[in-house]
Design an enzyme around this catalytic site. Structure first.
Site, PDB file in Angstrom:
ATOM      1  N   SER A 139       0.837  -1.191   0.000  1.00  0.00           N
ATOM      2  CA  SER A 139       0.000   0.000   0.000  1.00  0.00           C
ATOM      3  C   SER A 139       0.878   1.250   0.000  1.00  0.00           C
ATOM      4  O   SER A 139       1.699   1.426  -0.900  1.00  0.00           O
ATOM      5  CB  SER A 139      -0.970  -0.037   1.191  1.00  0.00           C
ATOM      6  OG  SER A 139      -2.014   0.892   1.027  1.00  0.00           O
ATOM      7  N   GLU A 187      -1.669  -2.772  -8.260  1.00  0.00           N
ATOM      8  CA  GLU A 187      -2.920  -3.035  -7.545  1.00  0.00           C
ATOM      9  C   GLU A 187      -3.350  -1.731  -6.882  1.00  0.00           C
ATOM     10  O   GLU A 187      -2.592  -0.768  -6.846  1.00  0.00           O
ATOM     11  CB  GLU A 187      -2.737  -4.142  -6.506  1.00  0.00           C
ATOM     12  CG  GLU A 187      -1.672  -3.870  -5.460  1.00  0.00           C
ATOM     13  CD  GLU A 187      -2.178  -3.124  -4.231  1.00  0.00           C
ATOM     14  OE1 GLU A 187      -3.391  -3.213  -3.939  1.00  0.00           O
ATOM     15  OE2 GLU A 187      -1.373  -2.453  -3.581  1.00  0.00           O
ATOM     16  N   HIS A 204      -4.686  -5.613  -1.825  1.00  0.00           N
ATOM     17  CA  HIS A 204      -5.644  -5.329  -0.765  1.00  0.00           C
ATOM     18  C   HIS A 204      -6.822  -6.308  -0.734  1.00  0.00           C
ATOM     19  O   HIS A 204      -7.861  -6.003  -0.165  1.00  0.00           O
ATOM     20  CB  HIS A 204      -6.197  -3.907  -0.931  1.00  0.00           C
ATOM     21  CG  HIS A 204      -5.213  -2.826  -0.630  1.00  0.00           C
ATOM     22  ND1 HIS A 204      -4.252  -2.428  -1.531  1.00  0.00           N
ATOM     23  CD2 HIS A 204      -5.054  -2.056   0.464  1.00  0.00           C
ATOM     24  CE1 HIS A 204      -3.547  -1.440  -1.003  1.00  0.00           C
ATOM     25  NE2 HIS A 204      -4.004  -1.197   0.198  1.00  0.00           N
TER      26      HIS A 204
END
Length: 312
Positions: free
Chosen positions: A118, A217, A282
Site C-alpha cells: 500500500s 494493484e 488489498h
C-alpha cells in the site's frame, strides 16, 4: 533507466530479532498486538520502533511526525542486530518522510527483508532506486488480511524462512487470467497504483520501466481514478519500455468489469503481456510478491517465475 535487480537480503531464522515500524498512518493497538503475537509464533523476536504508538499531535492521519517515522525506519535498517523490518500498516505518509532518510547510511548497511504494501510502495521504490535493494510487497503486521487469512500468513512465512520453496519462486494463483497473452522476462517492481502515479515526476522517481515487470494493484479508487493514475504513468513516460504487467486486486474500486475495461484500454496498447487477478494487494488473501528480482511472466499460464529466490 533500466529496471535493475536489487541486492537480495538473507532469509530469516528462528530467534531473529525484527523491528515493526509505522512509516505512514496510525496503528490500531489491538491489531498491532495481535500481529506481534503472530510473529512471536514464528519464533521471531519482534520489537516496536519507538514511535509506532506515539501518534501525531496535530495530524491524526500520521502515526508520528515525519522525522520520527524516518528515524524509526533508518535506525531499524541500520541496526546490525535487526534481521528484518516490517511495516505495521500503510495509510498515508511515506512520501512525507522518505526524503529525510540518510541514504548514504542506508546503502552502507547490510540489506535485510523489508516487508509492507500500500503506502509502503513509496519506500519500496526508494530502496530500489536509491539503495539498490530487493524488497517484499507483502502484508502489514497489523493489517486485516494478515490477521485473518492463514494462506496470506503462510506465504509470507515461507518467503521469509524458506525462499527457495516452489510456492515462493513460482507464483501461480488459481485466480489469474490472461488480459494480454505472451511471455516476458524482466525485473519486478511496482505496488500500489495511486502511489506510483503520485511519485511520477518527483526528483528521485523512476524515469521509465525498461526491462521491468510491473506489479500493480489498488484499493478504494473508482474506475475514473484508476484511469487517471494509469494515464499519468503513461504520459510521464514511467511505463516506457515495460516488459510485462502483473495486476493484483482492486478491492472496493467499483464493479470489476468496469475496472477491467479501464485496465485493458490503458495497458492493452503497450503491446506487452498482461495478467490480471493475480492475488496480491488489498484483497481478502494476498501473496507476498518479490520486488527487484529477475523473473519470467507467462500471461497465458498465469504464472510469475523468479529466476532466483527472493532472499538468500
Amino acid at each position: 533507466m533500466t529496471v535493475r535487480a536489487g541486492a537480495r537480503p538473507p532469509r530469516l531464522r528462528p530467534g531473529d530479532r525484527v523491528t515493526v515500524i509505522a512509516p505512514s498512518g496510525p496503528v490500531a493497538p489491538e491489531r498491532l498486538d495481535a500481529g506481534l503475537d503472530i510473529l512471536r509464533g514464528w519464533d521471531l523476536d519482534p520489537v516496536l520502533a519507538p514511535h509506532v504508538r506515539t501518534g501525531h499531535a496535530e495530524l491524526a492521519h500520521l502515526a508520528a511526525p515525519d522525522e520520527c517515522r524516518a528515524r524509526d525506519l533508518q535506525d531499524a535498517w541500520c541496526d546490525p542486530g535487526v534481521a528484518a523490518v516490517f511495516a505495521a500498516r500503510g495509510g498515508y505518509g511515506a512520501q512525507r518522510m522518505v526524503d529525510l532518510l540518510d541514504w548514504r547510511a542506508v546503502r552502507a548497511a547490510r540489506p535485510k527483508p523489508l516487508v509492507g504494501f500500500s503506502d509502503v510502495t513509496v519506500v519500496h521504490e526508494a530502496f530500489a532506486l536509491r539503495a539498490g535493494v530487493a524488497t517484499l510487497h507483502g502484508p502489514a503486521v497489523a493489517g486485516e488480511v494478515f490477521l485473518k487469512d492463514e494462506p496470506t500468513r503462510d506465504h509470507l512465512r515461507r518467503t521469509l524462512f524458506t525462499p527457495e520453496d516452489a510456492a515462493v519462486t513460482t507464483l501461480a494463483p488459481g485466480t489469474a487470467r490472461t488480459l494480454v497473452p505472451g511471455r516476458a522476462h524482466g525485473v519486478t517492481f511496482g505496488g500500489c497504483l495511486a502511489l506510483l502515479a503520485s511519485e511520477a515526476g518527483t526528483p528521485d522517481a523512476r524515469r521509465d520501466a525498461a526491462g521491468g515487470l510491473l506489479l500493480l494493484e489498488d484499493v478504494g479508487e473508482q474506475p475514473y481514478a484508476v484511469d487517471r493514475a494509469l494515464t499519468q504513468l503513461l504520459r510521464s513516460g514511467t511505463l516506457a519500455g515495460v516488459a510485462g504487467i502483473v495486476l493484483g486486486s482492486w478491492a472496493r474500486c467499483g464493479p470489476y468489469d468496469r475496472i477491467r475495461a479501464v485496465l485493458a484500454d490503458r495497458l492493452g496498447g503497450l503491446g506487452v503481456p498482461v495478467v490480471e487477478e493475480f492475488g496480491f494487494g488489498h484483497g481478502d488473501s494476498a501473496l507476498t510478491m518479490p520486488l527487484g528480482v529477475p523473473a519470467t511472466l507467462d500471461a497465458d499460464a498465469g504464472t510469475l517465475t523468479c529466476a532466483v529466490p527472493p532472499l538468500l
